[in-house]
Design a protein around this motif. Structure first.
Motif, PDB file in Angstrom:
ATOM      1  N   ASN A  24       0.816  -1.211   0.000  1.00 38.56           N
ATOM      2  CA  ASN A  24       0.000   0.000   0.000  1.00 38.56           C
ATOM      3  C   ASN A  24       0.848   1.259   0.000  1.00 38.56           C
ATOM      4  O   ASN A  24       0.391   2.322  -0.431  1.00 38.56           O
ATOM      5  CB  ASN A  24      -0.918   0.041   1.224  1.00 38.56           C
ATOM      6  N   PHE A  25       2.070   1.151   0.527  1.00 35.64           N
ATOM      7  CA  PHE A  25       2.894   2.353   0.712  1.00 35.64           C
ATOM      8  C   PHE A  25       4.279   2.265   0.079  1.00 35.64           C
ATOM      9  O   PHE A  25       5.087   3.169   0.266  1.00 35.64           O
ATOM     10  CB  PHE A  25       3.033   2.660   2.202  1.00 35.64           C
ATOM     11  N   ALA A  28       5.760   5.354  -1.636  1.00 35.83           N
ATOM     12  CA  ALA A  28       4.688   6.348  -1.548  1.00 35.83           C
ATOM     13  C   ALA A  28       5.212   7.680  -1.026  1.00 35.83           C
ATOM     14  O   ALA A  28       6.151   7.738  -0.238  1.00 35.83           O
ATOM     15  CB  ALA A  28       3.575   5.843  -0.633  1.00 35.83           C
ATOM     16  N   VAL A  30       3.312  10.711   0.914  1.00 35.68           N
ATOM     17  CA  VAL A  30       2.050  11.036   1.571  1.00 35.68           C
ATOM     18  C   VAL A  30       2.094  12.474   2.073  1.00 35.68           C
ATOM     19  O   VAL A  30       3.036  12.860   2.773  1.00 35.68           O
ATOM     20  CB  VAL A  30       1.776  10.085   2.760  1.00 35.68           C
ATOM     21  N   VAL A  43      -2.898  11.810   2.344  1.00 35.80           N
ATOM     22  CA  VAL A  43      -3.211  11.224   1.043  1.00 35.80           C
ATOM     23  C   VAL A  43      -1.908  10.939   0.300  1.00 35.80           C
ATOM     24  O   VAL A  43      -0.947  11.697   0.390  1.00 35.80           O
ATOM     25  CB  VAL A  43      -4.127  12.131   0.191  1.00 35.80           C
ATOM     26  N   ILE A  44      -1.908   9.837  -0.439  1.00 35.76           N
ATOM     27  CA  ILE A  44      -0.750   9.470  -1.252  1.00 35.76           C
ATOM     28  C   ILE A  44      -0.790  10.308  -2.527  1.00 35.76           C
ATOM     29  O   ILE A  44      -1.777  10.276  -3.276  1.00 35.76           O
ATOM     30  CB  ILE A  44      -0.754   7.964  -1.578  1.00 35.76           C
ATOM     31  N   ARG A  47       0.046   8.223  -6.698  1.00 30.73           N
ATOM     32  CA  ARG A  47      -0.659   7.028  -7.171  1.00 30.73           C
ATOM     33  C   ARG A  47      -1.880   7.402  -8.024  1.00 30.73           C
ATOM     34  O   ARG A  47      -3.021   7.201  -7.619  1.00 30.73           O
ATOM     35  CB  ARG A  47      -1.107   6.169  -5.996  1.00 30.73           C
ATOM     36  N   ARG A  72      -5.279   7.270  -6.019  1.00 31.90           N
ATOM     37  CA  ARG A  72      -5.476   6.325  -4.923  1.00 31.90           C
ATOM     38  C   ARG A  72      -4.829   6.960  -3.693  1.00 31.90           C
ATOM     39  O   ARG A  72      -3.612   6.928  -3.534  1.00 31.90           O
ATOM     40  CB  ARG A  72      -4.867   4.974  -5.276  1.00 31.90           C
ATOM     41  N   GLY A  74      -5.017   6.197  -0.490  1.00 29.12           N
ATOM     42  CA  GLY A  74      -4.583   5.320   0.581  1.00 29.12           C
ATOM     43  C   GLY A  74      -5.536   4.167   0.747  1.00 29.12           C
ATOM     44  O   GLY A  74      -6.582   4.106   0.081  1.00 29.12           O
ATOM     45  N   THR A  78     -11.612   3.356   0.578  1.00 28.42           N
ATOM     46  CA  THR A  78     -11.346   3.507  -0.858  1.00 28.42           C
ATOM     47  C   THR A  78     -12.600   3.709  -1.698  1.00 28.42           C
ATOM     48  O   THR A  78     -12.496   4.065  -2.869  1.00 28.42           O
ATOM     49  CB  THR A  78     -10.569   2.287  -1.396  1.00 28.42           C
ATOM     50  N   TYR A 130      -7.880   7.288   1.683  1.00 29.23           N
ATOM     51  CA  TYR A 130      -6.856   8.084   2.349  1.00 29.23           C
ATOM     52  C   TYR A 130      -5.978   7.166   3.190  1.00 29.23           C
ATOM     53  O   TYR A 130      -6.263   5.982   3.353  1.00 29.23           O
ATOM     54  CB  TYR A 130      -7.492   9.184   3.214  1.00 29.23           C
ATOM     55  N   ALA A 131      -4.909   7.719   3.713  1.00 28.06           N
ATOM     56  CA  ALA A 131      -4.018   7.007   4.623  1.00 28.06           C
ATOM     57  C   ALA A 131      -4.313   7.509   6.029  1.00 28.06           C
ATOM     58  O   ALA A 131      -4.393   8.725   6.244  1.00 28.06           O
ATOM     59  CB  ALA A 131      -2.559   7.266   4.248  1.00 28.06           C
TER      60      ALA A 131
END
Length: 190
Positions: A24-25, A28, A30, A43-44, A47, A72, A74, A78, A130-131
């Protein structure tokens, strides 16, 4: 010696270290939007998806920055959208549907009429998901070496080539971090 998790605040970037293997990361970048005693949200930025904003949120299609696709943001929620924008300081008046998080950056209520924001937005990006981190979780991840905490720069949020953001952000850092930017995705292929 710095405090654990030092430097974590809204507006800074988390850059995944090569040791962070969570898919997922991986690689990344963020943008932290909110950090408090209950946790952190971001937020990433690097992506982009293949889904045009116009297919999902047609009213916002003309207002998003290029590339005009959903990002995307995070692995959390989703199936929902989070819009991040920049709006200049309007003499203390915030436009309807905009909540400032730091500096000129804030979140946009996607249920707000676009005509209320169209003339004041300096950029808009929409994220699917989001993350998020619970209380002290992100601090622990930084302390264990999963994230570099670095300042953001103009252009990071609305980078036209978001896929190369991980390399660009690290390359502009002083010292060893600039060298990390040259690490191949798969060191075994080096």
């Amino acid at each position: 010696m710095s405090e654990p998790g030092a430097g974590l605040a809204a507006g800074v970037l988390l850059v995944a270290t090569p040791e962070l293997l969570d898919p997922n990361f991986e690689r990344a970048v963020v943008l932290l939007l909110d950090v408090d005693g209950d946790g952190a949200l971001g937020v990433i930025l690097n992506r982009p998806s293949a889904v045009p904003v116009g297919e999902v949120l047609p009213d916002w299609d003309d207002l998003v920055a290029e590339p005009d696709v959903l990002f995307r943001g995070g692995p959390v929620a989703t199936d929902s959208a989070l819009a991040v924008a920049q709006v200049p300081d309007l003499d203390g008046e915030e436009p309807v549907g905009f909540r400032r998080m730091f500096g000129a950056t804030g979140v946009v209520d996607l249920d707000a009429p676009t005509e209320l924001l169209a003339d004041v937005l300096q950029g808009l990006r929409i994220f699917a998901g989001y993350a998020g981190w619970g209380a002290e979780q992100l601090e622990a991840e930084v302390d264990e070496g999963s994230w570099y905490v670095v300042p953001t720069a103009p252009g990071d949020l609305f980078a036209e080539d978001p896929e190369s953001l991980w390399v660009r952000v690290l390359r502009r850092q002083p010292g060893e971090l600039a060298w990390v930017s040259t690490r191949p995705t798969d060191p075994g292929l080096n």
